[in-house]
Design a protein around this motif. Structure first.
Motif, short mmCIF file in Angstrom:
data_model
loop_
_atom_site.label_atom_id
_atom_site.label_comp_id
_atom_site.label_asym_id
_atom_site.label_seq_id
_atom_site.Cartn_x
_atom_site.Cartn_y
_atom_site.Cartn_z
N ASP A 87 0.82 -1.21 0.00
CA ASP A 87 0.00 0.00 0.00
C ASP A 87 0.86 1.27 0.00
N THR A 88 2.16 1.10 0.12
CA THR A 88 3.06 2.25 0.13
C THR A 88 2.96 3.01 -1.19
N ALA A 89 2.67 4.30 -1.10
CA ALA A 89 2.47 5.12 -2.30
C ALA A 89 2.16 6.54 -1.87
N VAL A 90 2.17 7.44 -2.83
CA VAL A 90 1.61 8.76 -2.63
C VAL A 90 0.13 8.68 -2.99
N TYR A 91 -0.70 9.13 -2.09
CA TYR A 91 -2.15 9.05 -2.28
C TYR A 91 -2.68 10.44 -2.67
N TYR A 92 -3.51 10.44 -3.71
CA TYR A 92 -4.08 11.66 -4.25
C TYR A 92 -5.60 11.61 -4.22
N CYS A 93 -6.21 12.74 -3.94
CA CYS A 93 -7.65 12.86 -4.10
C CYS A 93 -7.93 13.73 -5.33
N ALA A 94 -9.10 13.53 -5.90
CA ALA A 94 -9.45 14.26 -7.11
C ALA A 94 -10.96 14.34 -7.26
N ALA A 97 -14.71 14.70 -13.01
CA ALA A 97 -15.25 15.72 -13.90
C ALA A 97 -15.92 15.14 -15.15
N TRP A 98 -15.53 13.92 -15.52
CA TRP A 98 -16.12 13.28 -16.70
C TRP A 98 -16.63 11.90 -16.31
N PHE A 99 -17.35 11.26 -17.20
CA PHE A 99 -18.07 10.05 -16.80
C PHE A 99 -17.92 8.94 -17.83
N TYR A 100 -16.66 8.58 -18.09
CA TYR A 100 -16.41 7.47 -19.01
C TYR A 100 -16.06 6.20 -18.25
N SER A 101 -15.19 6.34 -17.25
CA SER A 101 -14.78 5.18 -16.46
C SER A 101 -14.40 5.65 -15.08
N VAL A 102 -15.11 5.20 -14.09
CA VAL A 102 -14.92 5.71 -12.72
C VAL A 102 -13.53 5.43 -12.18
N SER A 104 -10.72 5.39 -14.01
CA SER A 104 -9.69 5.95 -14.88
C SER A 104 -9.27 7.34 -14.40
N VAL A 105 -7.97 7.59 -14.38
CA VAL A 105 -7.47 8.92 -14.00
C VAL A 105 -8.01 9.99 -14.93
N ASN A 106 -8.34 9.61 -16.16
CA ASN A 106 -8.81 10.57 -17.15
C ASN A 106 -10.20 11.12 -16.83
N ASP A 107 -10.91 10.46 -15.93
CA ASP A 107 -12.23 10.94 -15.54
C ASP A 107 -12.16 12.04 -14.49
N TYR A 108 -10.97 12.30 -13.95
CA TYR A 108 -10.82 13.17 -12.79
C TYR A 108 -10.04 14.44 -13.11
N ASP A 109 -10.37 15.47 -12.36
CA ASP A 109 -9.70 16.76 -12.49
C ASP A 109 -9.46 17.31 -11.10
N TYR A 110 -8.79 18.43 -11.01
CA TYR A 110 -8.54 19.11 -9.74
C TYR A 110 -7.88 18.17 -8.73
N TRP A 111 -6.71 17.72 -9.07
CA TRP A 111 -5.96 16.81 -8.21
C TRP A 111 -5.33 17.56 -7.04
N GLY A 112 -5.34 16.92 -5.86
CA GLY A 112 -4.62 17.45 -4.72
C GLY A 112 -3.14 17.17 -4.87
#
Length: 121
Positions: A87-94, A97-102, A104-112
């Motif tokens: 589980d070691t990693a950098v964790y990001y919230c986002a 913004a889009w609705f192709y694949s929940v 997929s990183v491509n569905d998300y915007d405004y990353w912390g």
């Protein structure tokens, strides 16, 4: 919207951490947590709908992690129990913004900016 993730740290295997992601303004959009380990691609961890009534988890964390949100505090949480070294990693919230694949990183915007979680064996 700006997102501020926090709560990461160093923990032994089997331990717990709770991550928080605070938004700069009220948002009713669905959100997700992702993580990125060294030399690996960013991967989906968990999703929560705007109301909090719907959640989804990656198979690797199902049963150990819980995503929740407090819209009054503009905050999304990720409770992580029974942590493993993988589980070691950098964790990001986002924000989704889009609705192709929940998942997929491509569905998300405004990353912390991310918060580092290190699990020792």
């Amino acid at each position: 919207v700006q997102l501020q993730a926090s709560g990461g740290g160093l923990v032994q295997a089997g331990g717990s951490l709770r991550l928080s992601c605070v938004a700069s303004r009220r948002t009713s959009q669905s959100m997700g947590w992702f993580r990125q380990a060294p030399r690996k691609e960013r991967e989906f961890v968990a999703f929560i709908s705007g109301s909090g009534g719907s959640t989804l988890y990656a198979d690797s964390v199902k049963g150990r992690f819980t995503i929740s949100r407090d819209n009054a505090r503009n905050t999304v949480y990720l409770q992580m129990n029974n942590l493993k070294p993988e589980d070691t990693a950098v964790y990001y919230c986002a924000v989704r913004a889009w609705f192709y694949s929940v998942s997929s990183v491509n569905d998300y915007d405004y990353w912390g900016q991310g918060t580092l979680v290190t699990v020792s064996s």
